[in-house]
Every structure is written in structure tokens, then in C-alpha cells.
Design an enzyme around this catalytic site. Structure first.
Site, PDB file in Angstrom:
ATOM      1  N   GLY A   1      -1.884  -2.093  -7.416  1.00 45.37           N
ATOM      2  CA  GLY A   1      -1.105  -2.964  -7.644  1.00 45.37           C
ATOM      3  C   GLY A   1      -1.300  -4.200  -8.651  1.00 45.37           C
ATOM      4  O   GLY A   1      -2.545  -5.042  -8.711  1.00 45.37           O
TER       5      GLY A   1
ATOM      6  N   HIS B   1       1.038  -0.743   0.201  1.00 50.04           N
ATOM      7  CA  HIS B   1      -0.407  -0.238  -0.164  1.00 50.04           C
ATOM      8  C   HIS B   1       1.130   1.246   0.470  1.00 50.04           C
ATOM      9  O   HIS B   1       1.006   2.216  -0.467  1.00 50.04           O
ATOM     10  CB  HIS B   1      -0.966   0.196   1.200  1.00 50.04           C
ATOM     11  CG  HIS B   1      -2.126  -1.206   1.425  1.00 50.04           C
ATOM     12  ND1 HIS B   1      -1.644  -1.852   2.435  1.00 50.04           N
ATOM     13  CD2 HIS B   1      -2.627  -1.278   0.255  1.00 50.04           C
ATOM     14  CE1 HIS B   1      -2.293  -2.927   2.043  1.00 50.04           C
ATOM     15  NE2 HIS B   1      -3.928  -2.343   1.086  1.00 50.04           N
TER      16      HIS B   1
HETATM   17  P1  AMP Z   1      -6.429  -3.969  -0.719  1.00 52.17           P
HETATM   18  O1  AMP Z   1      -6.110  -2.746   0.633  1.00 52.17           O
HETATM   19  O2  AMP Z   1      -5.799  -5.403  -0.225  1.00 52.17           O
HETATM   20  O3  AMP Z   1      -7.384  -4.438  -1.529  1.00 52.17           O
HETATM   21  O4  AMP Z   1      -5.783  -3.550  -1.796  1.00 52.17           O
HETATM   22  C1  AMP Z   1      -5.818  -1.687  -2.023  1.00 52.17           C
HETATM   23  C2  AMP Z   1      -4.372  -1.778  -3.075  1.00 52.17           C
HETATM   24  O5  AMP Z   1      -2.615  -2.223  -2.947  1.00 52.17           O
HETATM   25  C3  AMP Z   1      -4.772  -2.214  -4.451  1.00 52.17           C
HETATM   26  O6  AMP Z   1      -4.557  -1.832  -5.917  1.00 52.17           O
HETATM   27  C4  AMP Z   1      -2.855  -3.901  -4.435  1.00 52.17           C
HETATM   28  O7  AMP Z   1      -3.455  -4.229  -5.774  1.00 52.17           O
HETATM   29  C5  AMP Z   1      -2.591  -3.175  -3.490  1.00 52.17           C
HETATM   30  N1  AMP Z   1      -0.973  -4.262  -3.009  1.00 52.17           N
HETATM   31  C6  AMP Z   1      -1.907  -4.670  -2.407  1.00 52.17           C
HETATM   32  N2  AMP Z   1      -0.716  -5.453  -1.791  1.00 52.17           N
HETATM   33  C7  AMP Z   1       0.485  -5.552  -2.442  1.00 52.17           C
HETATM   34  C8  AMP Z   1       1.586  -5.728  -2.827  1.00 52.17           C
HETATM   35  N3  AMP Z   1       2.215  -6.585  -2.312  1.00 52.17           N
HETATM   36  N4  AMP Z   1       2.573  -4.414  -3.541  1.00 52.17           N
HETATM   37  C9  AMP Z   1       1.483  -4.102  -4.451  1.00 52.17           C
HETATM   38  N5  AMP Z   1       0.298  -3.734  -4.088  1.00 52.17           N
HETATM   39  C10 AMP Z   1      -0.408  -4.270  -3.493  1.00 52.17           C
END
Ligand code: AMP
Length: 314
Positions: free
Chosen positions: A162, A49
Site C-alpha cells: 500500500g 487490505h
Molecule cells: P499491514 O497489515 O498494516 O502491515 O498492511 C498490509 C499492507 O496493506 C501493506 O502493504 C500496507 O501498506 C497496506 N495498507 C494498509 N493500510 C492501507 C490503506 N489504508 N490503503 C491501502 N493500503 C493499505
């Protein structure tokens, strides 16, 4: 102190809970001709994030991060109730990254009584996580509906996603293209733990034993990528990946090798970029990961073609 650090220290983060408050704050910024970047999240921040926030901070004048555990993208029986919620910690982390606005809406305000609209991208949402044997297409319809709402509220110039959620980023890009949404989508490389496990809020569910087994996901992707680079068929590459999972007694929900541009099955020849994607439940944690392999250059990446690349297995 460097310019950015000074800016971080000087500017307090505003936590806003209603769309009206956020619109008002952003109208003032826009009136001054400032660009706006949006990072949609479900919170429980980790380095993945934070990497998105840093990219937004580097590229945009105003950075908005949304924190909303979106009920519409969870099916019954999934972890909506137990999903980690750590707003205070998240607020401090966002503040340290120089985020300007943290948008934390209430579910009742996002989905008021009588809410009856869904934004659906078809096709791309029927495979991998969208297949009926996985989370199902309704998961992505929940994602596109909330992201479309966030785009309407924030009207960002750029929105950051991500590569870890490869299919999600592809689906959002398709929605933006199909509906002429005036926003640029940036996909940022997957951030990993030192042993290769992709960072995820759900890693917190893993016991010590399961945490050790979970590295098999990345090992499996690396095995498939190596086989593909050596000219193996998709079937053989998939077998190589499957063997890594079997070694750790992991039965994948899916393990697939598809065309990275549209998630269709591979042709015999002519595929330029392919994605190796895996989902598996380990202990209580449902985890996903992927790597894209460029069959022309033989490179494996954790990042989309347009972004600065982070090499896998390097
Ligand atoms: P989430 O809170 O899991 O919905 O993720 C929010 C954003 O962070 C989304 O665009 C995910 O793809 C990105 N994201 C989550 N984990 C990672 C990671 N390990 N590396 C890069 N981006 C991430």
C-alpha cells in the site's frame, strides 16, 4: 453471475500454517503455468487490505495473502502484544475476495531457535519512521527480513503493497532491485475513510474524540500539498501543515517534505515529485500518512506514479 464472482463462490480458501504446505500447494499451481500474487499483511483486515487483494485477484491466477504479526518489526514498548488479531473474521473476508491461500505461520516457525539473519536496506531506512527519534531503522530491517522470507517461500510473480506505507514500499523496491529478486512490486493507492483518515488496523485504538482529531493528519497533508502547488517553499508548506496539527493539539513525531524518489531533503530546484509524510500518536494509536505531490504537473496523489492515481482533495 460474472466470471470473477463465480470463481469466488466456487473456490474455498485454504488456510495453511507451514511454509512446507504452502510451497507444496504452489508447486502444483506453478506446474500448471499459473501466475502467483502475494499480499503480505499483519491482519485485522480493512478496505485497504482488501483493495490489495482485489488488485492481486484481478492480475494473478493464484492469490496468496500472508497474515503474520511480525515481532521483528516492533520495538520494545510498541503494541506487539495488543495488536488486533481477528483471524476468523480475516479468513471470511479473504474468502469473500477470492483469495486462494491464507498463510498464517507461527512465530516459532518463522524465527526458529538460532535465527541469526537480517536483510538490511541502508540509507532509506534512516529517515522518517526509520529515524532514531521515530521507530528506528530496525523496524525496516524487520520488515525487509520477513518480506524476503515470504518471497522465498511463495516466489510470487507480483507482490502488492500500500502507498499508505510509502517508505516501506520504497524500501522493499530497493531491496528487490539490489538483491535481484525476481518479483514485480505493485503499490496500490491509499484507501481512506469518507472524512479522509487513512484506513489502518490501528484506527481501532482511537476513542471517539481522538478519531475526530485524527482527521487533522489528512488536513495537514492537504494544506502542505496545496501550498506546494501554489509554489510555496518546503518550509512554508510544512508550516501550513503544522498549523492544522496544532489546531487539534497534535504534536507530530515527524512532519517532513522530502524527495519522493529517495527520501532525501529537497534541493532548491529540480525536485519533480515530493512526499509530504506525517506520523503522530493520537491517544494510544501511532498513525502515519503521506501524500505525493508532482511539482511538474501540480497534481497531488495518494498513489505511486506507476499506478492508477487517486486524487487527493478531489
Ligand atoms: P499491514 O497489515 O498494516 O502491515 O498492511 C498490509 C499492507 O496493506 C501493506 O502493504 C500496507 O501498506 C497496506 N495498507 C494498509 N493500510 C492501507 C490503506 N489504508 N490503503 C491501502 N493500503 C493499505
Amino acid at each position: 453471475m460474472r466470471e470473477l464472482e463465480r470463481r469466488k463462490a466456487d473456490k474455498p480458501l485454504s488456510v495453511l500454517r507451514t511454509a512446507a504446505e504452502l510451497r507444496f500447494a504452489l508447486a502444483q499451481a506453478r506446474g500448471r503455468g499459473l501466475s502467483v500474487g502475494l499480499v503480505p499483511t499483519m491482519g485485522s483486515f480493512h478496505e485497504g487490505h482488501l483493495s490489495l487483494m482485489r488488485r492481486a485477484r484481478a492480475q494473478c491466477d493464484v492469490v496468496v495473502v500472508s497474515l503474520f504479526v511480525n515481532p521483528a518489526q516492533f520495538a520494545g514498548g510498541e503494541d506487539l502484544g495488543s495488536y488486533p488479531r481477528e483471524e476468523q473474521r480475516d479468513t471470511e473476508l479473504a474468502q469473500a475476495e477470492g483469495v486462494d491461500f491464507l498463510f498464517v505461520p507461527e512465530a516459532q516457525d518463522v524465527y526458529p531457535d538460532g535465527f541469526s539473519t537480517t536483510v538490511e536496506v541502508r540509507g532509506l531506512t534512516g529517515v522518517l519512521c526509520g529515524s532514531p527519534t521515530s521507530r528506528g531503522a530496525a523496524h525496516f530491517h524487520g520488515v525487509t527480513t520477513i518480506v524476503a522470507k515470504l518471497f522465498n517461500i511463495v516466489a510470487p510473480d507480483v507482490a502488492y503493497f500500500g502507498h499508505k506505507d510509502f517508505q516501506q514500499a520504497l524500501v522493499i523496491k530497493r531491496m528487490v532491485r539490489d538483491l535481484d529478486m525476481p518479483v514485480q512490486i505493485e503499490t496500490c493507492p491509499t484507501v481512506r475513510e469518507p472524512d479522509g483518515l487513512a484506513m489502518s488496523s490501528r484506527n481501532a485504538y482511537l476513542s471517539a474524540d481522538d478519531r475526530a482529531r485524527a482527521t487533522a493528519l489528512k488536513d495537514a497533508l492537504d494544506a502542505a500539498a496545496a501550498a506546494l502547488r501554489e509554489g510555496a517553499s518546503a518550509e512554508n508548506a510544512r508550516d501550513a501543515a503544522g498549523a492544522q496539527l496544532t489546531r487539534h493539539a497534535i504534536g507530530p513525531e515527524y512532519l517532513e517534505i522530502l524527495d519522493a524518489s529517495d527520501l532525501t531533503p529537497l534541493e532548491d530546484a529540480g525536485n519533480e515529485r515530493v512526499v509530504v509524510a506525517v506520523a503522530a500518536t493520537i491517544g494510544r494509536a501511532r498513525l502515519i500518512d503521506n501524500v505525493v505531490v508532482d511539482l511538474q504537473t501540480q497534481a497531488g496523489t495518494d498513489a505511486p506514479a506507476s499506478a492508477p492515481t487517486a486524487m487527493v482533495g478531489a
